[in-house]
Design a protein around this motif. Structure first.
Motif, PDB file in Angstrom:
ATOM      1  N   HIS A  98      11.065  -1.570  -0.708  1.00 54.99           N
ATOM      2  CA  HIS A  98       9.755  -1.672  -0.946  1.00 54.99           C
ATOM      3  C   HIS A  98       9.312  -0.783  -1.903  1.00 54.99           C
ATOM      4  CE1 HIS A  98       8.652  -4.316   2.666  1.00 54.99           C
ATOM      5  NE2 HIS A  98       9.330  -3.394   3.416  1.00 54.99           N
ATOM      6  N   ASP A 103      -1.731   3.146  -7.576  1.00 51.69           N
ATOM      7  CA  ASP A 103      -2.353   2.966  -9.268  1.00 51.69           C
ATOM      8  C   ASP A 103      -2.915   4.226 -10.065  1.00 51.69           C
ATOM      9  OD1 ASP A 103      -2.718   0.759 -10.915  1.00 51.69           O
ATOM     10  OD2 ASP A 103      -4.655   0.457 -10.019  1.00 51.69           O
ATOM     11  N   LEU A 130      -5.671   2.981  -5.122  1.00 50.51           N
ATOM     12  CA  LEU A 130      -4.951   1.767  -4.781  1.00 50.51           C
ATOM     13  C   LEU A 130      -3.484   2.023  -4.582  1.00 50.51           C
ATOM     14  CD1 LEU A 130      -5.556  -1.236  -3.874  1.00 50.51           C
ATOM     15  CD2 LEU A 130      -4.868  -1.985  -6.138  1.00 50.51           C
ATOM     16  N   LEU A 132       0.335   0.176  -3.913  1.00 51.23           N
ATOM     17  CA  LEU A 132       0.750  -1.207  -4.093  1.00 51.23           C
ATOM     18  C   LEU A 132       2.241  -1.211  -3.699  1.00 51.23           C
ATOM     19  CD1 LEU A 132      -1.218  -2.936  -6.963  1.00 51.23           C
ATOM     20  CD2 LEU A 132      -1.580  -3.463  -4.463  1.00 51.23           C
ATOM     21  N   CYS A 133       2.845  -2.532  -3.263  1.00 45.35           N
ATOM     22  CA  CYS A 133       4.224  -2.436  -3.149  1.00 45.35           C
ATOM     23  C   CYS A 133       4.652  -3.330  -4.619  1.00 45.35           C
ATOM     24  CB  CYS A 133       4.761  -3.013  -2.112  1.00 45.35           C
ATOM     25  SG  CYS A 133       6.466  -3.654  -1.953  1.00 45.35           S
ATOM     26  N   ASN A 134       5.475  -2.762  -5.448  1.00 50.86           N
ATOM     27  CA  ASN A 134       5.996  -3.463  -6.485  1.00 50.86           C
ATOM     28  C   ASN A 134       7.180  -3.911  -6.576  1.00 50.86           C
ATOM     29  OD1 ASN A 134       7.393  -1.358  -7.119  1.00 50.86           O
ATOM     30  ND2 ASN A 134       6.129  -0.798  -8.981  1.00 50.86           N
ATOM     31  N   HIS A 141       4.791  -9.549   0.813  1.00 49.42           N
ATOM     32  CA  HIS A 141       4.729  -8.864  -0.240  1.00 49.42           C
ATOM     33  C   HIS A 141       3.280  -8.664  -0.933  1.00 49.42           C
ATOM     34  CE1 HIS A 141       5.749  -6.759  -4.009  1.00 49.42           C
ATOM     35  NE2 HIS A 141       5.151  -7.904  -4.793  1.00 49.42           N
ATOM     36  N   HIS A 142       2.600  -9.748  -0.833  1.00 50.71           N
ATOM     37  CA  HIS A 142       1.253  -9.668  -1.499  1.00 50.71           C
ATOM     38  C   HIS A 142       0.206  -9.001  -0.416  1.00 50.71           C
ATOM     39  CE1 HIS A 142       1.582 -13.538   0.205  1.00 50.71           C
ATOM     40  NE2 HIS A 142       0.532 -13.790   0.541  1.00 50.71           N
ATOM     41  N   TYR A 143       0.669  -8.736   0.864  1.00 51.05           N
ATOM     42  CA  TYR A 143      -0.131  -8.102   1.722  1.00 51.05           C
ATOM     43  C   TYR A 143       0.086  -6.630   1.816  1.00 51.05           C
ATOM     44  CZ  TYR A 143      -0.687 -12.782   3.802  1.00 51.05           C
ATOM     45  OH  TYR A 143      -0.933 -14.055   3.992  1.00 51.05           O
ATOM     46  N   SER A 145      -0.568  -3.584   0.595  1.00 51.38           N
ATOM     47  CA  SER A 145      -1.482  -2.783  -0.263  1.00 51.38           C
ATOM     48  C   SER A 145      -2.323  -1.638   0.636  1.00 51.38           C
ATOM     49  CB  SER A 145      -2.403  -3.358  -1.283  1.00 51.38           C
ATOM     50  OG  SER A 145      -3.457  -4.029  -0.363  1.00 51.38           O
ATOM     51  N   THR A 146      -2.708  -0.561   0.156  1.00 49.45           N
ATOM     52  CA  THR A 146      -3.501   0.287   1.142  1.00 49.45           C
ATOM     53  C   THR A 146      -4.299   1.214  -0.060  1.00 49.45           C
ATOM     54  OG1 THR A 146      -3.321   1.758   2.849  1.00 49.45           O
ATOM     55  CG2 THR A 146      -1.553   2.083   1.393  1.00 49.45           C
ATOM     56  N   GLU A 147      -4.867   2.123   0.682  1.00 54.37           N
ATOM     57  CA  GLU A 147      -5.975   2.841  -0.208  1.00 54.37           C
ATOM     58  C   GLU A 147      -5.860   4.180   0.209  1.00 54.37           C
ATOM     59  OE1 GLU A 147      -9.996   1.097  -1.679  1.00 54.37           O
ATOM     60  OE2 GLU A 147     -10.133   2.489   0.079  1.00 54.37           O
TER      61      GLU A 147
END
Ligand code: CUA
Length: 151
Positions: A98, A103, A130, A132-134, A141-143, A145-147
């Protein structure tokens, strides 16, 4: 043409195989050289510091954020750190590769099972960042994310 195709494939695979053999098979994954510790990916939750994911203060000016990446999300789910202090991110994965990409910053870490990755960063502005997993890591995968809340 079929023979040509098969020959091309054989040549390609032997190049990949030779490269992996010559440099150790990590070259295939394009990992940065050195600076990485190892960990048993199946025992991540039992080993320090990953037994307690989250933020801890090291000293007056430094904080460590321990993060475990796995399909569908990051542990801890939310992160709060102070502005203007050195934040050392310590990252690993329990399943597949992962990333932990914040960002609008230069933080773009790879989470590799069996490896511990570190990155130091100082946030100069408070706010919400933000994460993200790139790396495409499967159905979750598209779930991923965190802050990070910088205060
Ligand atoms: Cu984890 Cu994409």
């Amino acid at each position: 043409w079929l023979i040509f195709g098969i020959l091309s494939l054989a040549v390609f695979l032997s190049i990949v195989g030779f490269t992996a053999f010559a440099h150790g098979n990590e070259s295939v994954l394009c990992l940065p050289a050195g600076g990485m510790d190892t960990i048993d990916p199946e025992k991540v939750s039992e080993q320090a510091p990953f037994d307690k994911p989250g933020v801890r203060q090291i000293d007056e000016d430094r904080y460590e954020v321990v993060v475990v990446a796995q399909a569908f999300g990051y542990d801890p789910p939310d992160i709060k750190v102070p502005v203007g202090k050195e934040i050392i991110f310590t990252l690993t994965s329990t399943d597949v590769v992962h990333s932990f990409t914040i960002d609008n910053t230069k933080v773009n870490m790879m989470a590799v099972p069996g490896r511990i990755t570190h990155k130091s960063y100082i946030f100069d502005k408070p706010g919400k960042y933000l994460v993200l997993c790139n790396e495409y890591c499967g159905s979750g995968h598209h779930y991923m994310s965190t802050e990070i809340e910088v205060y």
